[in-house]
Design a protein around this motif. Sequence first.
Motif, mmCIF file in Angstrom:
data_model
loop_
_atom_site.group_PDB
_atom_site.id
_atom_site.type_symbol
_atom_site.label_atom_id
_atom_site.label_comp_id
_atom_site.label_asym_id
_atom_site.label_seq_id
_atom_site.Cartn_x
_atom_site.Cartn_y
_atom_site.Cartn_z
ATOM 1 N N LEU A 240 0.864 -1.174 0.000
ATOM 2 C CA LEU A 240 0.000 0.000 0.000
ATOM 3 C C LEU A 240 0.902 1.225 0.000
ATOM 4 O O LEU A 240 1.721 1.398 0.902
ATOM 5 C CB LEU A 240 -0.913 0.019 1.225
ATOM 6 N N LYS A 241 0.749 2.074 -1.013
ATOM 7 C CA LYS A 241 1.617 3.250 -1.147
ATOM 8 C C LYS A 241 0.785 4.524 -1.054
ATOM 9 O O LYS A 241 -0.042 4.810 -1.922
ATOM 10 C CB LYS A 241 2.371 3.214 -2.492
ATOM 11 N N ASN A 242 0.987 5.247 0.042
ATOM 12 C CA ASN A 242 0.383 6.575 0.226
ATOM 13 C C ASN A 242 -1.129 6.567 -0.007
ATOM 14 O O ASN A 242 -1.672 7.428 -0.692
ATOM 15 C CB ASN A 242 1.043 7.599 -0.699
ATOM 16 N N ILE B 268 -1.609 5.990 4.060
ATOM 17 C CA ILE B 268 -1.240 4.681 4.606
ATOM 18 C C ILE B 268 -0.157 4.028 3.753
ATOM 19 O O ILE B 268 -0.302 3.891 2.530
ATOM 20 C CB ILE B 268 -2.480 3.752 4.672
ATOM 21 N N ASN B 269 0.927 3.613 4.391
ATOM 22 C CA ASN B 269 1.988 2.856 3.743
ATOM 23 C C ASN B 269 2.183 1.557 4.513
ATOM 24 O O ASN B 269 2.416 1.572 5.730
ATOM 25 C CB ASN B 269 3.292 3.654 3.716
ATOM 26 N N PRO C 267 -9.067 3.842 -3.696
ATOM 27 C CA PRO C 267 -8.347 4.968 -3.078
ATOM 28 C C PRO C 267 -8.553 6.269 -3.847
ATOM 29 O O PRO C 267 -8.619 6.261 -5.079
ATOM 30 C CB PRO C 267 -6.880 4.521 -3.127
ATOM 31 N N ASP C 268 -8.646 7.368 -3.109
ATOM 32 C CA ASP C 268 -8.668 8.685 -3.752
ATOM 33 C C ASP C 268 -7.286 9.038 -4.289
ATOM 34 O O ASP C 268 -7.148 9.716 -5.313
ATOM 35 C CB ASP C 268 -9.126 9.759 -2.756
ATOM 36 N N SER C 269 -6.267 8.590 -3.576
ATOM 37 C CA SER C 269 -4.889 8.757 -4.042
ATOM 38 C C SER C 269 -4.060 7.616 -3.476
ATOM 39 O O SER C 269 -4.437 6.984 -2.493
ATOM 40 C CB SER C 269 -4.326 10.112 -3.599
ATOM 41 N N GLY C 270 -2.936 7.351 -4.102
ATOM 42 C CA GLY C 270 -2.105 6.230 -3.693
ATOM 43 C C GLY C 270 -2.431 4.983 -4.491
ATOM 44 O O GLY C 270 -3.345 4.971 -5.328
ATOM 45 N N GLY D 107 -7.721 6.795 11.221
ATOM 46 C CA GLY D 107 -7.332 6.648 9.826
ATOM 47 C C GLY D 107 -5.847 6.591 9.564
ATOM 48 O O GLY D 107 -5.416 6.533 8.401
ATOM 49 N N GLU D 108 -5.028 6.602 10.609
ATOM 50 C CA GLU D 108 -3.582 6.569 10.451
ATOM 51 C C GLU D 108 -3.000 5.365 11.182
ATOM 52 O O GLU D 108 -3.617 4.825 12.112
ATOM 53 C CB GLU D 108 -2.956 7.855 11.001
#
Length: 533
Positions: free
Chosen positions: A6-8, A22-23, A57-60, A246-247
């Motif tokens: 999972l990248k960013n 999230i990474n 995902p919205d981004s990542g 969320g983190e």
Amino acid sequence: MNFITLKNITKSFNGVDVLKDINLTIDEGETLGILGRSGSGKSVLINMLRGTLDYKPDSGKVLMNVAVCPNCLTIEPPSKDGEKCSCGCDLSVQEVDFFNCDRKLFAAIKRRISIMLQRNFALYDEETVIENVMRAMGDGIDYEEGLYKALDLLEMVQMNHRITHIARDLSGGEKQRVVLARQLAKDPMMFLADEPTGTLDPQTAVKLHNTLKEGVKDEGITMLITSHWPEVMTELADKVVWFENGEIKEEGEPQTVVDNFMATVPVPEKPEIPEFGEPEVVLEDVKKHYYSIERGVIKAVDGVTLTINKEEIFGIVGLSGSGKTTTTRMLMGLTDPSSGKIEIRLGEDEWVDMTKVGPLNRGRIMPYIGLLHQEYSLYPHRTILGNLTDAISLELPAEFGKIKAIHALTTVGFDESTATSILDKHPDELSVGEKHRVALAQVLIKEPKLIVLDEPTGTMDPITRVVVTDSILKARTELEQTFIIISHDMDFVLDVCDRAALMRGGKLLDIGTPEDIVNQLTPDEKEDMLKRG
């Protein structure tokens, strides 16, 4: 071998970030435990990895290393790189951007991912247990081979004694085990389990955990599991990630992360037992007998006698099948007793006979009783505000209704800002734990004189449990309410109840303080019902 990266990853719903940058990496064959309180983002991540498009995902990026057959699009874990596919071609590892790959490849990967959701049994109700499992295998398997595979899976989940039973006739715990057998029948390369035992009693939960270990973890299948039970993390997970708002707050060795998480859980302060009022609920020699051609007379409840006083918090405890839920259903007028007396006080000198039907009999007391059943349901097409006001016929001026709804939500553990923000949301926009608290708020907002809570801590994380404990104690003091709590969670009963009754085999064995009842538990009952020791 690295399987998922999972990248960013960031994901928002209605302008609110539920996953924030999230990474995370997940290795093939690893069991990753995801810990956190309700609403922390656990279920969002599970649904994202399932490939649910609403959770894109919205981004990542969600990157997957998978072995792919270029001819028939068979998908295998990366360790199968270079092996022969059943069609004769060589499998070759590719790094796939899950949500941005070819549509057919996306669908092929999704077919190799199984999921178990809390409170979602997803069975064909009119079909037998074994038919349900065989359906999950698809059409490409020989009937006899499928039959023997289904029998092996049902033996693994300890349901081989129910193979010819119709699915709708099973208990919740039995249905959940059949769901597990169905998911394993799909031969997954990744298994997602979102609070799979949240609504089960500890005895059934242990069976399910053992099956997850034997049928998933020990088979080398990659697994992600969320749970509010810390012991699930320490017993099943190779690595644990603690989510908060969320983190990722912490990631590491299971026992260390669990200990750090539990250190944030406050210990409820139980006040001294108050002076109780007059008797409010009376049961005398209550029995419920069923008649079965195969088993003869079944004594589900066999001669229960007890008295519950005004403003008392009274627990009825026991393992699954002990008779506690049947007793409660009779007390509520939802099931008629075979014999015995059940009365609830309506006024100073007025008692209602709960064995007599009709608006002039037990119908008179029903508006004054609140019930939170373990299989609660909210109205899906109404907002949270609607669920707390209009949907339960609570006719209030709009602004006052909103104020009262916010107060009810803060009572069950939401802070005022969150309570205000969720009023216009619908239930499916909340986590299961959050929906559980809304359902409890729906009971409390009517301010009934008698509240019955059936397994109230089923889907609650440890922090929310403490908040709910404090809420019950506060409601008793401020609103002079009487509570009856049906539970297999003896730790919760110790924290909140004044007295408790122990049931076993349909009989009421003892009544006393929760501490007295603990001393009456068998070693097996202590192991299943008492987590703190």
